[in-house]
Each structure stands twice: as C-alpha cells, then as structure tokens.
Scaffold this motif. Structure first.
Motif, PDB file in Angstrom:
ATOM      1  N   GLN A   1     -21.930  -4.279 -11.886  1.00  0.00           N
ATOM      2  CA  GLN A   1     -22.664  -3.833 -13.074  1.00  0.00           C
ATOM      3  C   GLN A   1     -21.760  -3.042 -14.022  1.00  0.00           C
ATOM      4  O   GLN A   1     -21.813  -3.226 -15.240  1.00  0.00           O
ATOM      5  N   LYS A   2     -20.904  -2.183 -13.473  1.00  0.00           N
ATOM      6  CA  LYS A   2     -19.980  -1.414 -14.305  1.00  0.00           C
ATOM      7  C   LYS A   2     -18.981  -2.332 -14.993  1.00  0.00           C
ATOM      8  O   LYS A   2     -18.644  -2.126 -16.167  1.00  0.00           O
TER       9      LYS A   2
ATOM     10  N   ILE B   1     -19.457  -5.436 -15.864  1.00  0.00           N
ATOM     11  CA  ILE B   1     -20.180  -6.143 -16.926  1.00  0.00           C
ATOM     12  C   ILE B   1     -20.342  -5.233 -18.139  1.00  0.00           C
ATOM     13  O   ILE B   1     -20.154  -5.659 -19.284  1.00  0.00           O
ATOM     14  N   GLU B   2     -20.680  -3.970 -17.906  1.00  0.00           N
ATOM     15  CA  GLU B   2     -20.825  -3.016 -19.006  1.00  0.00           C
ATOM     16  C   GLU B   2     -19.500  -2.823 -19.743  1.00  0.00           C
ATOM     17  O   GLU B   2     -19.467  -2.777 -20.978  1.00  0.00           O
ATOM     18  N   ARG B   3     -18.389  -2.709 -18.993  1.00  0.00           N
ATOM     19  CA  ARG B   3     -17.077  -2.555 -19.616  1.00  0.00           C
ATOM     20  C   ARG B   3     -16.748  -3.765 -20.483  1.00  0.00           C
ATOM     21  O   ARG B   3     -16.252  -3.631 -21.606  1.00  0.00           O
TER      22      ARG B   3
ATOM     23  N   LYS C   1     -18.810  -5.858 -21.891  1.00  0.00           N
ATOM     24  CA  LYS C   1     -19.668  -5.873 -23.074  1.00  0.00           C
ATOM     25  C   LYS C   1     -19.137  -4.894 -24.115  1.00  0.00           C
ATOM     26  O   LYS C   1     -19.048  -5.222 -25.304  1.00  0.00           O
ATOM     27  N   THR C   2     -18.728  -3.708 -23.680  1.00  0.00           N
ATOM     28  CA  THR C   2     -18.173  -2.711 -24.597  1.00  0.00           C
ATOM     29  C   THR C   2     -16.911  -3.243 -25.261  1.00  0.00           C
ATOM     30  O   THR C   2     -16.724  -3.105 -26.486  1.00  0.00           O
TER      31      THR C   2
ATOM     32  N   ASP D   1     -17.844  -5.907 -27.838  1.00  0.00           N
ATOM     33  CA  ASP D   1     -18.406  -5.282 -29.039  1.00  0.00           C
ATOM     34  C   ASP D   1     -17.298  -4.681 -29.898  1.00  0.00           C
ATOM     35  O   ASP D   1     -17.308  -4.802 -31.123  1.00  0.00           O
TER      36      ASP D   1
END
Length: 56
Positions: A32-33, A35-37, A39-40, A43
């Motif tokens: 999950q971390k 995936i968040e990285r 995505k950031t 962006d």
C-alpha cells in the motif's frame, strides 16, 4: 474483471508470477505504501510536465 485483465497480460507476455494466497499485514502495508509513493510520483510528474509545457 480487472484481475483477469492483469493475469491475461502477464500470461500473454510470458511473465512468471506467484500469487500470495496468505499475505501478512506487514506485506500488505508495504504494498500500500509503495502504491501511494508511485501515485505521488506520477502526480508530481504530471504537474511538472504541465508547468514545462506552459513555459515552452
């Protein structure tokens, strides 16, 4: 449906994979971390691209 598309892609491209049928909470948290990285970072890349295109 989405899972089938991913599996079909992997199979069609002869990518070997192994499904973890019993992931630990720590492993899920790491994924999950990550995936968040990603995505950031995506962006940020899009934002930077838009800024550069306005300048050019």
């Amino acid at each position: 449906m989405e899972t089938n598309s991913i599996i079909d892609y992997l199979d069609n491209n002869k990518i070997v994979y192994k499904l973890d049928e019993n992931p630990t909470d720590a492993k899920i948290s790491r994924i999950q971390k990550a995936i968040e990285r990603k995505k950031t970072l995506m962006d940020l890349a899009v934002s930077t691209y838009k800024q550069v295109m306005r300048i050019a």
